[in-house]
Design a protein around this motif. Structure first.
Motif, PDB file in Angstrom:
ATOM      1  N   VAL A  85       0.837  -1.203   0.000  1.00 39.25           N
ATOM      2  CA  VAL A  85       0.000   0.000   0.000  1.00 39.25           C
ATOM      3  C   VAL A  85       0.872   1.254   0.000  1.00 39.25           C
ATOM      4  N   VAL A  86       1.888   1.287   0.866  1.00 41.72           N
ATOM      5  CA  VAL A  86       2.743   2.471   0.965  1.00 41.72           C
ATOM      6  C   VAL A  86       3.503   2.704  -0.336  1.00 41.72           C
ATOM      7  N   VAL A  87       4.077   1.640  -0.904  1.00 41.08           N
ATOM      8  CA  VAL A  87       4.844   1.772  -2.142  1.00 41.08           C
ATOM      9  C   VAL A  87       3.925   2.146  -3.310  1.00 41.08           C
ATOM     10  N   PHE A  88       2.769   1.509  -3.396  1.00 38.76           N
ATOM     11  CA  PHE A  88       1.843   1.799  -4.492  1.00 38.76           C
ATOM     12  C   PHE A  88       1.426   3.266  -4.484  1.00 38.76           C
ATOM     13  N   VAL A  89       1.075   3.794  -3.319  1.00 34.03           N
ATOM     14  CA  VAL A  89       0.647   5.194  -3.232  1.00 34.03           C
ATOM     15  C   VAL A  89       1.790   6.128  -3.602  1.00 34.03           C
ATOM     16  N   HIS A  90       2.994   5.824  -3.123  1.00 33.17           N
ATOM     17  CA  HIS A  90       4.160   6.661  -3.449  1.00 33.17           C
ATOM     18  C   HIS A  90       4.388   6.701  -4.966  1.00 33.17           C
ATOM     19  N   GLU A  91       4.434   5.539  -5.581  1.00 34.47           N
ATOM     20  CA  GLU A  91       4.704   5.492  -7.022  1.00 34.47           C
ATOM     21  C   GLU A  91       3.541   6.050  -7.831  1.00 34.47           C
ATOM     22  N   MET A  92       2.311   5.884  -7.312  1.00 37.41           N
ATOM     23  CA  MET A  92       1.156   6.446  -8.009  1.00 37.41           C
ATOM     24  C   MET A  92       1.238   7.972  -8.038  1.00 37.41           C
ATOM     25  N   VAL A  96       8.431  15.283  -6.505  1.00 36.37           N
ATOM     26  CA  VAL A  96       7.925  15.575  -5.159  1.00 36.37           C
ATOM     27  C   VAL A  96       6.561  14.939  -4.920  1.00 36.37           C
ATOM     28  N   ALA A  97       5.880  14.543  -5.985  1.00 38.32           N
ATOM     29  CA  ALA A  97       4.545  13.969  -5.834  1.00 38.32           C
ATOM     30  C   ALA A  97       4.564  12.652  -5.070  1.00 38.32           C
ATOM     31  N   GLY A  98       5.634  11.883  -5.184  1.00 33.15           N
ATOM     32  CA  GLY A  98       5.707  10.614  -4.470  1.00 33.15           C
ATOM     33  C   GLY A  98       5.617  10.797  -2.961  1.00 33.15           C
ATOM     34  N   PRO A  99       6.554  11.539  -2.348  1.00 31.29           N
ATOM     35  CA  PRO A  99       6.444  11.801  -0.910  1.00 31.29           C
ATOM     36  C   PRO A  99       5.160  12.522  -0.529  1.00 31.29           C
ATOM     37  N   LEU A 100       4.699  13.451  -1.375  1.00 30.50           N
ATOM     38  CA  LEU A 100       3.468  14.175  -1.071  1.00 30.50           C
ATOM     39  C   LEU A 100       2.287  13.215  -0.958  1.00 30.50           C
ATOM     40  N   PHE A 101       2.198  12.253  -1.864  1.00 30.84           N
ATOM     41  CA  PHE A 101       1.116  11.274  -1.802  1.00 30.84           C
ATOM     42  C   PHE A 101       1.238  10.400  -0.545  1.00 30.84           C
ATOM     43  N   ASN A 102       2.465  10.140  -0.100  1.00 33.14           N
ATOM     44  CA  ASN A 102       2.629   9.408   1.162  1.00 33.14           C
ATOM     45  C   ASN A 102       2.016  10.182   2.318  1.00 33.14           C
ATOM     46  N   PHE A 103       2.244  11.497   2.351  1.00 34.66           N
ATOM     47  CA  PHE A 103       1.665  12.317   3.415  1.00 34.66           C
ATOM     48  C   PHE A 103       0.142  12.365   3.292  1.00 34.66           C
ATOM     49  N   LEU A 104      -0.357  12.453   2.054  1.00 34.28           N
ATOM     50  CA  LEU A 104      -1.808  12.474   1.848  1.00 34.28           C
ATOM     51  C   LEU A 104      -2.442  11.153   2.281  1.00 34.28           C
ATOM     52  N   GLY A 114       7.939   8.846   3.163  1.00 33.54           N
ATOM     53  CA  GLY A 114       7.904  10.165   2.523  1.00 33.54           C
ATOM     54  C   GLY A 114       9.056  11.041   2.963  1.00 33.54           C
ATOM     55  N   ILE A 115       9.341  11.051   4.258  1.00 37.52           N
ATOM     56  CA  ILE A 115      10.427  11.894   4.779  1.00 37.52           C
ATOM     57  C   ILE A 115      11.785  11.388   4.303  1.00 37.52           C
ATOM     58  N   LEU A 116      12.006  10.080   4.373  1.00 39.15           N
ATOM     59  CA  LEU A 116      13.290   9.524   3.929  1.00 39.15           C
ATOM     60  C   LEU A 116      13.541   9.832   2.462  1.00 39.15           C
ATOM     61  N   ASN A 117      12.488   9.773   1.643  1.00 36.70           N
ATOM     62  CA  ASN A 117      12.672  10.048   0.224  1.00 36.70           C
ATOM     63  C   ASN A 117      12.957  11.512  -0.063  1.00 36.70           C
ATOM     64  N   LEU A 118      12.633  12.389   0.875  1.00 39.45           N
ATOM     65  CA  LEU A 118      12.910  13.817   0.667  1.00 39.45           C
ATOM     66  C   LEU A 118      14.303  14.225   1.122  1.00 39.45           C
ATOM     67  N   LEU A 119      15.057  13.305   1.727  1.00 39.77           N
ATOM     68  CA  LEU A 119      16.427  13.633   2.105  1.00 39.77           C
ATOM     69  C   LEU A 119      17.224  13.968   0.850  1.00 39.77           C
ATOM     70  N   PRO A 120      18.062  15.014   0.891  1.00 39.79           N
ATOM     71  CA  PRO A 120      18.772  15.470  -0.324  1.00 39.79           C
ATOM     72  C   PRO A 120      19.938  14.569  -0.691  1.00 39.79           C
ATOM     73  N   ILE A 121      19.628  13.297  -0.942  1.00 40.35           N
ATOM     74  CA  ILE A 121      20.660  12.308  -1.251  1.00 40.35           C
ATOM     75  C   ILE A 121      20.265  11.586  -2.533  1.00 40.35           C
ATOM     76  N   PRO A 122      21.053  11.703  -3.611  1.00 43.96           N
ATOM     77  CA  PRO A 122      20.776  10.864  -4.776  1.00 43.96           C
ATOM     78  C   PRO A 122      20.994   9.392  -4.390  1.00 43.96           C
ATOM     79  N   PRO A 123      20.199   8.472  -4.912  1.00 47.86           N
ATOM     80  CA  PRO A 123      19.157   8.609  -5.929  1.00 47.86           C
ATOM     81  C   PRO A 123      17.757   8.790  -5.336  1.00 47.86           C
ATOM     82  N   LEU A 124      17.638   9.219  -4.084  1.00 45.80           N
ATOM     83  CA  LEU A 124      16.328   9.461  -3.489  1.00 45.80           C
ATOM     84  C   LEU A 124      15.671  10.671  -4.158  1.00 45.80           C
ATOM     85  N   ASP A 125      14.369  10.811  -3.961  1.00 42.06           N
ATOM     86  CA  ASP A 125      13.638  11.932  -4.565  1.00 42.06           C
ATOM     87  C   ASP A 125      14.250  13.273  -4.162  1.00 42.06           C
TER      88      ASP A 125
END
Length: 380
Positions: free
Chosen positions: A28-35, A124-132, A321-332
């Motif tokens: 569920v978490v991965v699907f929403v993020h990628e969606m 940014v939509a991936g982490p944003l959808f996680n928060f939503l 969502g938070i981990l993916n927003l860390l300014p580290i390639p290849p994360l979002d």
């Protein structure tokens, strides 16, 4: 044989008791993020080659009318959306030779040929959808069940505790914690639990007068709602039914959404605070876990009921969502960092700098994965 089958397939066994809840939570978490990436990317006119849940060999898949391959893969520890022009699942910048290999039609819808704002919005939509997702889960739970609260009262003070040393007494009422007004005892716990070793100023109401006390929370091992041992900061005060006067706060759907946004904001703030303190060695390393810990918690939550399982989905979704927003390639967040630089200097970051960034980022991500796996298996 019957005993083996019962151990594997009963709700107390590994398959139904742990593996199925784990796959539900993670999927569920991965699907929403990628969606999030997919929907905003399509809205921006970017072509999508593949939408994958999991990595590795494909187990099942189909092509839609837009030519996107939707697939479920064998290793369920993540997922990806592969846009037109991506040479791998991380959407890293292709080389000039790779871009030249695209057809004219492909260049028009390729991810890396889009304006920087479209690329940033898609990422940014991936982490944003996680928060939503977290907001949606809490809104449904608050609307359906309400929220039990207690008045921010002190019923007992543990002898020798930080609260006792600060002069806090039974019968005192918390007014504010470090300048933040509190309305419930949970508010006090939230503001204290992540501040071990920090001096905190409390405003208390005693006999109709406000007094100020300063206490430094100390870490104490407790059990969380799933029965796991965790270390949280406490000052040594206890509430009870007589002083706390427990009640159930109910919400209509609009109020539930507002409360869910507020609760999600608290969790984001607390998680960010934890990561900052963890980096400088001020948090317990055992609070971070990987897939094995998530699987264990999923099984524990499933035994308590479906509402516990969806709460775990909400909490994990915020963390992802938070981990993916860390300014580290290849994360979002690493992609967003490069796009921010590009927006400032008005040209893409050089291929050499980007390659160096991705190599360093991969090492950091692999190191973090190794750390949480070690915690899962041996460290805690």
């Amino acid at each position: 044989m019957n005993e083996i089958l019962h151990a594997v397939f009963s709700t107390e066994g590994f398959f139904l008791g742990t593996l199925v809840p784990f796959l539900f939570v993670l999927t569920v978490v991965v699907f929403v993020h990628e969606m999030g990436h997919y929907l905003v990317g399509r809205w921006c006119g970017i072509g999508v080659k593949a939408f994958s849940i999991g990595f590795g060999p494909e187990l099942f898949g189909f092509n839609d009318s837009h030519g996107t391959r939707w697939k479920l893969c064998a290793i369920p520890l993540g997922g990806y959306v592969k846009f037109v022009g991506d040479m791998n699942a991380t959407s890293s910048q292709p080389s000039s030779e790779e871009l030249e290999s695209l057809t004219t039609a492909e260049r028009k819808i390729a991810f890396h040929t889009q304006p920087v704002w479209k690329r940033a919005a898609t990422v940014v939509a991936g982490p944003l959808f996680n928060f939503l997702l977290t907001i949606a889960v809490f809104a449904v739970l608050f609307s359906a069940y309400g929220r039990p609260v207690m008045e921010p009262m002190v019923a007992e003070v543990t002898a020798g505790s930080p609260a006792a040393r600060a002069g806090i007494l039974p019968g005192d009422r918390f007014v504010s914690v470090n300048g933040s007004k509190v309305q419930t005892f949970s508010d006090v716990q939230r503001l204290v639990s992540g501040r071990g070793g920090d001096a905190i100023t409390f405003v208390m109401l005693r006999d109709g007068k406000e007094i100020t006390a300063t206490a430094t929370p100390e870490l104490m091992e407790q059990q969380d709602g799933l029965g796991n041992k965790v270390k949280v900061a406490v000052i040594g005060v206890v509430n009870n039914q007589e002083f706390g006067q427990p009640r159930l706060v109910t919400y209509n759907p609009i109020e539930a959404v507002g409360a869910a946004v507020e609760e999600t904001g608290y969790i984001i703030q607390r998680t960010g605070q934890f990561l900052q303190r963890f980096v400088v060695g001020r948090e317990d390393k055992c609070q971070l876990g990987g897939p094995i810990k998530i699987a264990k918690m999923s099984g524990q939550a499933a035994k308590l009921g479906f509402d516990w399982l969806v709460q775990l989905v909400a909490l994990l979704s915020v963390g992802i969502g938070i981990l993916n927003l860390l300014p580290i390639p290849p994360l979002d967040g690493g992609h967003l960092l490069f796009y921010g630089v590009e927006a400032v200097i008005r040209r893409p970051v050089s291929e050499r700098m980007m390659e160096m960034g991705y190599r360093a980022g991969f090492m950091l991500v692999l190191g973090f994965m190794g750390f949480v796996f070690w915690n899962d298996l041996f460290g805690c």
